[in-house]
Design a protein around this motif. Sequence first.
Motif, PDB file in Angstrom:
ATOM      1  N   VAL A   1       0.839  -1.201   0.000  1.00 51.04           N
ATOM      2  CA  VAL A   1       0.000   0.000   0.000  1.00 51.04           C
ATOM      3  C   VAL A   1       0.874   1.252   0.000  1.00 51.04           C
ATOM      4  N   GLU A   2       1.912   1.253   0.794  1.00 54.76           N
ATOM      5  CA  GLU A   2       2.825   2.395   0.849  1.00 54.76           C
ATOM      6  C   GLU A   2       3.557   2.577  -0.492  1.00 54.76           C
ATOM      7  N   ALA A   3       3.971   1.480  -1.103  1.00 53.02           N
ATOM      8  CA  ALA A   3       4.654   1.558  -2.401  1.00 53.02           C
ATOM      9  C   ALA A   3       3.722   2.120  -3.473  1.00 53.02           C
ATOM     10  N   ILE A   4       2.463   1.707  -3.455  1.00 55.96           N
ATOM     11  CA  ILE A   4       1.493   2.230  -4.423  1.00 55.96           C
ATOM     12  C   ILE A   4       1.264   3.711  -4.158  1.00 55.96           C
ATOM     13  N   ARG A   5       1.136   4.083  -2.893  1.00 56.64           N
ATOM     14  CA  ARG A   5       0.935   5.491  -2.554  1.00 56.64           C
ATOM     15  C   ARG A   5       2.095   6.350  -3.072  1.00 56.64           C
ATOM     16  N   GLN A   6       3.305   5.861  -2.932  1.00 55.34           N
ATOM     17  CA  GLN A   6       4.481   6.613  -3.360  1.00 55.34           C
ATOM     18  C   GLN A   6       4.643   6.652  -4.875  1.00 55.34           C
ATOM     19  N   ASN A   7       4.173   5.620  -5.586  1.00 53.42           N
ATOM     20  CA  ASN A   7       4.442   5.502  -7.020  1.00 53.42           C
ATOM     21  C   ASN A   7       3.230   5.732  -7.914  1.00 53.42           C
ATOM     22  N   ARG A   8       2.060   5.927  -7.333  1.00 57.45           N
ATOM     23  CA  ARG A   8       0.830   6.068  -8.125  1.00 57.45           C
ATOM     24  C   ARG A   8       0.894   7.242  -9.103  1.00 57.45           C
ATOM     25  N   ALA A   9       1.401   8.378  -8.656  1.00 60.94           N
ATOM     26  CA  ALA A   9       1.494   9.546  -9.545  1.00 60.94           C
ATOM     27  C   ALA A   9       2.420   9.250 -10.721  1.00 60.94           C
ATOM     28  N   GLY A  10       3.518   8.584 -10.461  1.00 63.05           N
ATOM     29  CA  GLY A  10       4.442   8.217 -11.533  1.00 63.05           C
ATOM     30  C   GLY A  10       3.825   7.221 -12.499  1.00 63.05           C
ATOM     31  N   MET A  11       3.100   6.267 -11.947  1.00 60.38           N
ATOM     32  CA  MET A  11       2.421   5.281 -12.797  1.00 60.38           C
ATOM     33  C   MET A  11       1.413   5.980 -13.700  1.00 60.38           C
ATOM     34  N   PHE A  12       0.670   6.928 -13.125  1.00 60.86           N
ATOM     35  CA  PHE A  12      -0.317   7.669 -13.909  1.00 60.86           C
ATOM     36  C   PHE A  12       0.369   8.485 -15.003  1.00 60.86           C
ATOM     37  N   CYS A  13       1.461   9.128 -14.665  1.00 58.39           N
ATOM     38  CA  CYS A  13       2.178   9.966 -15.626  1.00 58.39           C
ATOM     39  C   CYS A  13       2.655   9.135 -16.817  1.00 58.39           C
ATOM     40  N   VAL A  14       3.213   7.970 -16.549  1.00 62.04           N
ATOM     41  CA  VAL A  14       3.678   7.079 -17.617  1.00 62.04           C
ATOM     42  C   VAL A  14       2.491   6.600 -18.451  1.00 62.04           C
ATOM     43  N   ALA A  15       1.417   6.212 -17.796  1.00 63.20           N
ATOM     44  CA  ALA A  15       0.229   5.736 -18.518  1.00 63.20           C
ATOM     45  C   ALA A  15      -0.378   6.854 -19.359  1.00 63.20           C
ATOM     46  N   ARG A  16      -0.423   8.055 -18.813  1.00 59.70           N
ATOM     47  CA  ARG A  16      -0.979   9.211 -19.543  1.00 59.70           C
ATOM     48  C   ARG A  16      -0.154   9.509 -20.786  1.00 59.70           C
ATOM     49  N   MET A  17       1.160   9.375 -20.655  1.00 62.23           N
ATOM     50  CA  MET A  17       2.044   9.632 -21.785  1.00 62.23           C
ATOM     51  C   MET A  17       1.820   8.599 -22.889  1.00 62.23           C
ATOM     52  N   MET A  18       1.564   7.359 -22.502  1.00 57.92           N
ATOM     53  CA  MET A  18       1.363   6.309 -23.505  1.00 57.92           C
ATOM     54  C   MET A  18      -0.032   6.362 -24.122  1.00 57.92           C
ATOM     55  N   LEU A  19      -1.040   6.640 -23.310  1.00 61.10           N
ATOM     56  CA  LEU A  19      -2.421   6.500 -23.756  1.00 61.10           C
ATOM     57  C   LEU A  19      -3.071   7.802 -24.188  1.00 61.10           C
ATOM     58  N   ARG A  20      -2.511   8.930 -23.772  1.00 60.62           N
ATOM     59  CA  ARG A  20      -3.006  10.255 -24.152  1.00 60.62           C
ATOM     60  C   ARG A  20      -4.440  10.511 -23.687  1.00 60.62           C
ATOM     61  N   SER A  21      -4.841   9.843 -22.606  1.00 61.01           N
ATOM     62  CA  SER A  21      -6.185  10.003 -22.077  1.00 61.01           C
ATOM     63  C   SER A  21      -6.154   9.783 -20.571  1.00 61.01           C
ATOM     64  N   ASP A  22      -6.730  10.730 -19.840  1.00 58.16           N
ATOM     65  CA  ASP A  22      -6.748  10.606 -18.382  1.00 58.16           C
ATOM     66  C   ASP A  22      -7.553   9.389 -17.930  1.00 58.16           C
ATOM     67  N   SER A  23      -8.707   9.167 -18.539  1.00 62.69           N
ATOM     68  CA  SER A  23      -9.547   8.050 -18.102  1.00 62.69           C
ATOM     69  C   SER A  23      -8.889   6.702 -18.405  1.00 62.69           C
ATOM     70  N   ASP A  24      -8.261   6.579 -19.579  1.00 65.27           N
ATOM     71  CA  ASP A  24      -7.557   5.340 -19.905  1.00 65.27           C
ATOM     72  C   ASP A  24      -6.343   5.154 -18.997  1.00 65.27           C
ATOM     73  N   ALA A  25      -5.675   6.261 -18.665  1.00 63.31           N
ATOM     74  CA  ALA A  25      -4.517   6.179 -17.778  1.00 63.31           C
ATOM     75  C   ALA A  25      -4.947   5.703 -16.381  1.00 63.31           C
ATOM     76  N   GLU A  26      -6.064   6.225 -15.890  1.00 62.52           N
ATOM     77  CA  GLU A  26      -6.583   5.774 -14.592  1.00 62.52           C
ATOM     78  C   GLU A  26      -6.914   4.281 -14.626  1.00 62.52           C
ATOM     79  N   GLU A  27      -7.516   3.850 -15.724  1.00 66.06           N
ATOM     80  CA  GLU A  27      -7.842   2.431 -15.881  1.00 66.06           C
ATOM     81  C   GLU A  27      -6.571   1.582 -15.876  1.00 66.06           C
ATOM     82  N   ALA A  28      -5.542   2.039 -16.581  1.00 69.32           N
ATOM     83  CA  ALA A  28      -4.282   1.302 -16.648  1.00 69.32           C
ATOM     84  C   ALA A  28      -3.632   1.213 -15.269  1.00 69.32           C
TER      85      ALA A  28
END
Length: 162
Positions: free
Chosen positions: A12-39
């Motif tokens: 849980v702590e690792a996800i809390r620390q890395n969630r923003a980074g995961m979203f940023c990478v997903a957003r860069m690949m998918l070009r969509s906030d909703s798809d990035a959240e899903e990823a």
Amino acid sequence: MEGKRERDARFVEAIRQNRAGMFCVARMMLRSDSDAEEAVADATEKAYAHLYALRNWQCIRPWLMRITINACHKILRRRKREIPCDDIGAFERTAPPQAAEGVWAFVERLEPLYSLPLTMYYAQGMKLEEIAKALHAPKGTVSARMTRGKQKLRRMIEEERA
């Protein structure tokens, strides 16, 4: 050997620390906030389900990024199978202008081969070794992609100014 509660708390702590980074990478690949959240949600679920496979907690960040990238690839494959309707506007996946300003607007226009390592390095502060591990690529390849990406960015910015 740690118990389930301790392992879950660390996760849980690792996800809390890395969630923003995961979203940023997903957003860069998918070009969509909703798809990035899903990823990110899919990646979090997959990571928890396969937590037993993590051998070293020091490698959790690149491991989570790799799982996020795989979740993005899954979404991109699904997009290819979608049947478009007559209303093209319903399928547009562009970021709102305020979400991508300055240099990051240009980074988003790069192909993921170049934008991903640049985002991981500059936006997420990941080390070259972590990026290489997350992308399953040699360190030299990641470095070369970052250099080429910066060259492309420079050209794009110069063309925009001209």
